[in-house]
Scaffold this active site. Structure first.
Site, short mmCIF file in Angstrom:
data_model
loop_
_atom_site.label_atom_id
_atom_site.label_comp_id
_atom_site.label_asym_id
_atom_site.label_seq_id
_atom_site.Cartn_x
_atom_site.Cartn_y
_atom_site.Cartn_z
N ASN A 100 -16.84 -67.43 -50.55
CA ASN A 100 -16.09 -68.57 -50.91
C ASN A 100 -15.68 -68.45 -52.44
OD1 ASN A 100 -15.79 -71.47 -51.98
ND2 ASN A 100 -16.62 -71.89 -50.09
N HIS A 133 -16.05 -77.72 -40.75
CA HIS A 133 -14.46 -76.92 -41.25
C HIS A 133 -13.54 -77.56 -40.11
CE1 HIS A 133 -16.92 -74.19 -43.41
NE2 HIS A 133 -15.83 -73.97 -44.30
N LYS A 137 -10.38 -73.00 -37.59
CA LYS A 137 -11.19 -71.64 -38.01
C LYS A 137 -11.79 -70.90 -36.93
CE LYS A 137 -14.87 -70.93 -41.27
NZ LYS A 137 -14.23 -69.88 -41.77
N1 NAD Z 1 -13.45 -67.04 -49.43
C1 NAD Z 1 -12.93 -68.37 -49.64
O1 NAD Z 1 -12.98 -68.84 -50.70
C2 NAD Z 1 -12.17 -68.80 -48.35
C3 NAD Z 1 -11.27 -70.01 -48.41
C4 NAD Z 1 -10.47 -70.51 -47.46
C5 NAD Z 1 -10.38 -69.54 -46.28
N2 NAD Z 1 -11.21 -68.56 -46.22
C6 NAD Z 1 -11.08 -67.56 -45.10
O2 NAD Z 1 -9.45 -66.94 -45.18
C7 NAD Z 1 -9.12 -66.50 -44.13
C8 NAD Z 1 -7.74 -67.29 -43.96
O3 NAD Z 1 -7.87 -68.53 -43.97
P1 NAD Z 1 -6.57 -69.81 -43.69
O4 NAD Z 1 -7.28 -70.81 -43.57
O5 NAD Z 1 -5.68 -69.17 -44.47
O6 NAD Z 1 -6.09 -68.91 -42.15
P2 NAD Z 1 -4.63 -69.22 -41.57
O7 NAD Z 1 -4.88 -68.92 -40.07
O8 NAD Z 1 -3.82 -70.26 -41.97
O9 NAD Z 1 -3.96 -67.74 -42.08
C9 NAD Z 1 -4.00 -66.73 -41.72
C10 NAD Z 1 -2.76 -65.86 -41.77
O10 NAD Z 1 -3.00 -64.48 -41.47
C11 NAD Z 1 -1.94 -64.00 -40.82
N3 NAD Z 1 -2.24 -62.68 -40.12
C12 NAD Z 1 -2.29 -62.33 -39.16
N4 NAD Z 1 -2.19 -61.17 -38.86
C13 NAD Z 1 -2.32 -60.49 -39.84
C14 NAD Z 1 -2.29 -59.23 -40.28
N5 NAD Z 1 -2.48 -58.16 -39.75
N6 NAD Z 1 -2.13 -58.87 -41.66
C15 NAD Z 1 -1.98 -59.97 -42.49
N7 NAD Z 1 -1.89 -61.38 -42.24
C16 NAD Z 1 -2.16 -61.42 -40.80
C17 NAD Z 1 -1.48 -65.08 -39.72
O11 NAD Z 1 -0.28 -65.04 -39.53
C18 NAD Z 1 -2.00 -66.42 -40.52
O12 NAD Z 1 -0.72 -67.00 -41.25
C19 NAD Z 1 -10.15 -67.08 -42.91
O13 NAD Z 1 -10.96 -65.73 -42.69
C20 NAD Z 1 -11.03 -67.82 -43.89
O14 NAD Z 1 -12.31 -68.10 -43.19
C21 NAD Z 1 -11.95 -68.07 -47.28
O1 LIG Z 2 -11.19 -72.77 -44.24
C1 LIG Z 2 -12.08 -71.99 -44.01
O2 LIG Z 2 -11.95 -70.87 -43.00
C2 LIG Z 2 -12.92 -71.41 -45.04
N1 LIG Z 2 -13.64 -70.47 -45.01
C3 LIG Z 2 -14.47 -69.95 -46.03
C4 LIG Z 2 -15.89 -69.59 -45.03
O3 LIG Z 2 -15.86 -69.29 -43.87
O4 LIG Z 2 -16.80 -70.09 -45.76
C5 LIG Z 2 -14.73 -70.61 -47.12
C6 LIG Z 2 -14.38 -72.21 -46.82
C7 LIG Z 2 -13.03 -72.44 -46.04
#
Ligand code: NAD
Ligand SMILES: O=C(O)C1=N[C@H](C(=O)O)CCC1
Length: 241
Positions: A100, A133, A137
């Site tokens: 996060n 969430h 997700k």
């Molecule tokens: N660490 C953090 O702070 C944080 C915050 C939000 C989300 N996340 C994580 O980030 C990730 C993405 O979240 P999101 O809400 O944008 O998801 P999302 O589903 O909106 O976007 C993911 C994107 O990845 C693309 N994709 C599919 N295959 C791919 C490939 N081989 N290479 C590159 N891209 C590819 C898809 O087309 C899609 O547009 C999730 O794992 C989520 O848990 C982490």
């Molecule tokens: O939207 C998501 O997916 C998020 N993923 C992260 C998690 O798995 O902790 C961070 C919060 C949003």
């Protein structure tokens, strides 16, 4: 700075907006298998991966092999995290992973550790974590909830780990809920017959995650090695972290 976005979904698009506002250029957007893109032609300073659990490892290690530093926020692929770090170091690259990126959640992580220390030996209380969430997700529990559970486990040595959606002796239960349009809510609760103690973080939008990821990319530019959000925020969260 020239930034590559690995994943151009909800997070990729929010990061693009913030990166451009901070004067950066998006030189590549990867939306499918990275081998379909000419990565080396784009003079990338830092790549930011917010893709899907099945793609993150390949995306990241492809960049390391081309000496491109990577900030990664994708969750649900942590079984391969140590291997990714090894490949980073072998290729003299740079890597920053965080479950996060929000500054608020990183403060919440510190509160979680402090509360876990205070609750050691308080045998009348049982701990649980709830994460809520949005319904798109792909992974459960959230990466953030796993980080919270691991922090509690490291302090409360009698815990063996966590369990999803069930209570079991010596495991921290994580209850994962999916509701429309929730960016991310995490609650850590200690419950006894007499009372309950809760700490809670609610993300009101994805802007906090995206800003943290861009701050991390700015930090990682021209560095080598493995870093964490603590390194990025050490100036900001001075005294107590
Ligand atoms: N660490 C953090 O702070 C944080 C915050 C939000 C989300 N996340 C994580 O980030 C990730 C993405 O979240 P999101 O809400 O944008 O998801 P999302 O589903 O909106 O976007 C993911 C994107 O990845 C693309 N994709 C599919 N295959 C791919 C490939 N081989 N290479 C590159 N891209 C590819 C898809 O087309 C899609 O547009 C999730 O794992 C989520 O848990 C982490
Ligand atoms: O939207 C998501 O997916 C998020 N993923 C992260 C998690 O798995 O902790 C961070 C919060 C949003």
């Amino acid at each position: 700075m020239n930034i590559a976005l690995l994943g151009y979904g909800k997070m990729g698009k929010t990061i693009e907006e913030i990166a451009i506002n901070r004067g950066h250029e998006i030189v590549l957007k990867v939306e499918q298998d990275i081998s379909n893109y000419k990565v080396e032609e784009n003079k990338i300073d830092v790549a930011i991966d917010f893709s899907i659990p099945g793609a993150a490892f390949n995306n990241i290690t492809t960049c390391f092999r081309k000496s491109i530093p990577v900030v990664c926020g994708t969750t649900g692929w942590l079984d391969h995290l140590d291997e990714a770090k090894e490949i980073c170091l072998k290729n003299d690259s740079a890597f920053l992973y965080a479950s996060n990126f929000s500054v608020g959640v990183n403060i919440f992580f510190e509160l979680n550790k402090k509360l876990a220390s205070m609750m050691q030996g308080m045998e009348d209380y049982s701990v649980n974590i709830e994460e809520i969430h949005h319904t798109q997700k792909l992974d459960a529990p959230s990466g953030t909830a796993i980080t919270l559970a691991n922090q509690i486990k490291e302090i409360g040595t009698h815990f063996k780990g966590w369990k999803l959606d069930k209570k079991e002796d010596h495991f921290i239960p994580i209850f994962a809920k999916r509701e429309e349009n929730v960016p991310g809510t995490h609650t850590v609760s200690y419950v006894s017959e007499i009372d309950s103690i809760e700490i809670k973080h609610t993300a009101n939008s994805r802007l906090g995650f995206a800003l943290g990821a861009v701050l991390a990319a700015e930090f990682l530019h021209n560095k080598k090695g493995i870093f964490s959000m603590k390194d990025v925020l050490s100036g900001l969260l001075q005294d107590n972290v």
